[in-house]
Each structure stands twice: as structure tokens, then as C-alpha cells.
Design an enzyme around this catalytic site. Structure first.
Site, PDB file in Angstrom:
ATOM      1  N   GLU A 182      41.317  44.029  31.877  1.00  0.00           N
ATOM      2  CA  GLU A 182      42.228  42.818  32.199  1.00  0.00           C
ATOM      3  C   GLU A 182      42.831  42.035  31.301  1.00  0.00           C
ATOM      4  O   GLU A 182      43.224  41.522  29.982  1.00  0.00           O
ATOM      5  CB  GLU A 182      41.063  41.559  31.729  1.00  0.00           C
ATOM      6  N   LYS A 224      41.725  44.423  36.499  1.00  0.00           N
ATOM      7  CA  LYS A 224      41.939  43.431  36.710  1.00  0.00           C
ATOM      8  C   LYS A 224      43.087  42.584  36.149  1.00  0.00           C
ATOM      9  O   LYS A 224      43.466  42.062  35.264  1.00  0.00           O
ATOM     10  CB  LYS A 224      40.677  43.008  35.878  1.00  0.00           C
TER      11      LYS A 224
HETATM   12  P1  13P Z   1      40.528  32.922  37.656  1.00  0.00           P
HETATM   13  O1  13P Z   1      40.159  33.914  38.834  1.00  0.00           O
HETATM   14  O2  13P Z   1      39.845  31.592  37.475  1.00  0.00           O
HETATM   15  O3  13P Z   1      41.662  33.138  36.686  1.00  0.00           O
HETATM   16  O4  13P Z   1      39.235  33.894  35.884  1.00  0.00           O
HETATM   17  C1  13P Z   1      39.290  34.954  36.412  1.00  0.00           C
HETATM   18  C2  13P Z   1      38.926  35.972  35.036  1.00  0.00           C
HETATM   19  O5  13P Z   1      37.707  35.836  35.005  1.00  0.00           O
HETATM   20  C3  13P Z   1      39.736  35.316  33.927  1.00  0.00           C
HETATM   21  O6  13P Z   1      39.352  36.211  32.513  1.00  0.00           O
END
Ligand code: 13P
Length: 341
Positions: free
Chosen positions: A176, A218
Site C-alpha cells: 500500500e 492497494k
Molecule cells: P481509508 O480507506 O480510510 O483510506 O483506509 C484504508 C486503509 O487501510 C489505510 O491504510
């Protein structure tokens, strides 16, 4: 050959479903609870997560849930360990394994995500507790003279080291890299930084021997800065996001599950839907959601810590999950929101 990790990774991004990010750290959940005037203590956090994980039929739209260290060790109100409760519904339990974004030395205003020390040992324990996948979030800030090469390189390297440790431990890594939407930058600038970040991340993953087929990306979407006077519309966000993903993300990656990053609930759904509608059948990966705020927000504000509100809060969560499930197929329509109301 389809490995166990590949199977898990594909199940995480299955059409019609997405991931519920419920891995708020103790500090973050405290902020969320403050917004509904609830004290953040262990029983309240347990009751809240219980509400999120137990709606009847939630497994029709949710493939996996990302848990936090406290939650993966907690039991539901019905006295079943949360990972086992999720698994019994056919939902994959996941775990946040980073220890947060910390100030990056010599780079004022920028962050690097920590948590590599002792990670192999923690992953082994999480596997025993039932985790099937993991998450590590890197944050890239756009600003004056930011991001720096230092920040991109440090975060890409940490993401890749994390992913390698996960795969060796038997966990699918969610990679991510979040380009923050905070600031007044244009969508052009977001596009440029997202492209840079993703290229750096995939180079680091290659150097660190990651099996891309057993990983999930992600990303953030390519979007206008929150305070930019000119806000790009839904179709432009969808087109630009997919353009950059096509350029940077190898086809071997198992799938892509977006974060919501502070977008409003319905806008996050509309963006995902537009991508799946415009590019149906054209992409090598499924595009789905791994939303935290954009999934939880209506249920959090309906729940407000009261047992009497649980049914309504669960209905609110199911509705959002359903809308996002439709968006993974390009079948969402804003009218469906009104029908539910
Ligand atoms: P948000 O969708 O609120 O951005 O959170 C996703 C997430 O896992 C952030 O690390």
C-alpha cells in the site's frame, strides 16, 4: 501452478467483493470514536469491531477484513476469536503489520513507515492466529519540494522488505503506497507522483524477489488535492488512475484494491464504479476496494456506541458494502443510494 498464496490473493479481489479495512491503530480509532463522543477503551473497540464483522450476509460483499494487533487477539461478543469468526463466514482475516509512519530523518514533513524489526517473528505468530494476508501502508506527501527521492526510495524499499518477509511467512502482502490527497496540488501533480511512486515500488519488489502473482496492490487513486480549487470529475479520475496503473503495475499482480484516503463514501464508490465500467474486460487485474473510512463511516455514526443501534449500524455497513460490491462490476448507480434511504 496455483499456490495457496495465489489462491488467497485472487480470493481477496474476487469480483463483487472487496476488503474491509478495520485495522485502525489505537490512536486512529480513538480519533474515530471521539467524532461520535465515545471513549476508546477495550470493551468499546471490541463491541465496535463485533458490530462490523457480524452483519448477516456481509460475506457476500466482503472478501477479507484487515485487523489490528489488538483485534486479532480479541473475541467477539459471542465469545469466538475474531479471526475464527471471520473464517467461519468465508471471510479472509488479514493483519496490519507496520508500526506506523514516522518522521523521515533529514526530510522535514515526510514520513517513512516502520515495523521491519522483528517482523518475521510477528508474522509467524499472526499466521498461527489465523491471518491469511497482511498490510503495510507507506505514505507519500505532496507539497513544496515534496516528495523527495529519499522518501520514495525509503518507502519503496521498506514495502518490498515487508512483502518478502510476508511471503516467506505464508502471508499475502497488500502493498500500500498511499499518495496523500491532502494539499492544494492539481490532479496532474498527483498523476506524476503516483507514477513515480508505483515505478519505484515495483522496482523494489523485483529487487527483493517478490512473487507478484501472490501480492495485491492497494493504491490511492489519481485525484485532485483536497484543497485544489479545480476538482477533477469522476470520469477523469477513473481514466487517469487506470492510465497510470496500466503503465506501472505488472499484469502478474493478483489484483488491485483501492484505499479511500478521505474521499466521501459515495465518491469513493463512484470512482471505483467508473473504472470498472469504462475498462470492463480490458484490464489484467480485478479492481476492487479496500476501504476503511468510506465503508465504515455511516455505520460508525449510526452506532454511536449503543447496543440499541447495532442493527441499524449493520444495515448501513451492508448497504455501503453492497454498493461497492456493485462498483467492482461497474453496476453501481447513485439512484441506488436514494432507494436505500
Ligand atoms: P481509508 O480507506 O480510510 O483510506 O483506509 C484504508 C486503509 O487501510 C489505510 O491504510
Amino acid at each position: 501452478m496455483t499456490t495457496a498464496l495465489r489462491k488467497t490473493a485472487l480470493a481477496m479481489v474476487a469480483k463483487g467483493k472487496g476488503i474491509l479495512a478495520a485495522d485502525e491503530s489505537t490512536g486512529t480509532i480513538e480519533k474515530r470514536f471521539k467524532s461520535i463522543s465515545i471513549e476508546s477503551n477495550e470493551p468499546n473497540r471490541r463491541a465496535y469491531r463485533d458490530m462490523l464483522f457480524t452483519p448477516k450476509g456481509v460475506e457476500n460483499y466482503i472478501s477479507g477484513v484487515i485487523l489490528y494487533d489488538e483485534t486479532i487477539r480479541q473475541k467477539s461478543l459471542g465469545d469466538v476469536a475474531f479471526p475464527q469468526l471471520l473464517a467461519s463466514k468465508g471471510i479472509l482475516p488479514g493483519i496490519k503489520v507496520d508500526t506506523g509512519a514516522k518522521d523521515l530523518a533529514l526530510c522535514p514533513g515526510e514520513k517513512v513507515t516502520e515495523g521491519l524489526d522483528g517482523l518475521a517473528k510477528r508474522c509467524a505468530e499472526y499466521v498461527k492466529l489465523g491471518a491469511k494476508f497482511a498490510k503495510w501502508r507507506a505514505v507519500i506527501t505532496i507539497g513544496r519540494n515534496m516528495p523527495s527521492t529519499t522518501c520514495i526510495a525509503a518507502n519503496a524499499h521498506a514495502l518490498a522488505r515487508y512483502a518478502a518477509i510476508c511471503q516467506e511467512a505464508g502471508l499475502v502482502p497488500i502493498v500500500e503506497p498511499e499518495v496523500l490527497m491532502d494539499g492544494d496540488h492539481t490532479i496532474d501533480r498527483c498523476e506524476e507522483i503516483t507514477e513515480w511512486t508505483l515505478n519505484a515500488v515495483y522496482e523494489a519488489l523485483y529487487i527483493n524477489r517478490i512473487t507478484l502473482e501472490e501480492s495485491v496492490l492497494k493504491p490511492s487513486m489519481v485525484i485532485s488535492g483536497k484543497d485544489c480549487p479545480k476538482q477533477a470529475g469522476v470520469d477523469e479520475v477513473a481514466e487517469r488512475t487506470v492510465k497510470i496503473l496500466k503503465r506501472c503495475v505488472p499484469a502478474a499482480v493478483a489484483g488491485i484494491a483501492f484505499l479511500s484516503g478521505g474521499q466521501s463514501d459515495e465518491v469513493a464508490t463512484a470512482h471505483l464504479n467508473a473504472m470498472n465500467k469504462m475498462f470492463a474486460g480490458e484490464l489484467p487485474w480485478n479492481l476492487t476496494f479496500s476501504y476503511g473510512r468510506a465503508l465504515q463511516h455511516p455505520s460508525l455514526t449510526t452506532w454511536r456506541g449503543a447496543a440499541a443501534n447495532v442493527a441499524a449500524a449493520q444495515a448501513a455497513l451492508l448497504h455501503r458494502a453492497h454498493m461497492n460490491g456493485l462498483a467492482t462490476r461497474g453496476q453501481y448507480k447513485p439512484e441506488l443510494e436514494k432507494q436505500a434511504a
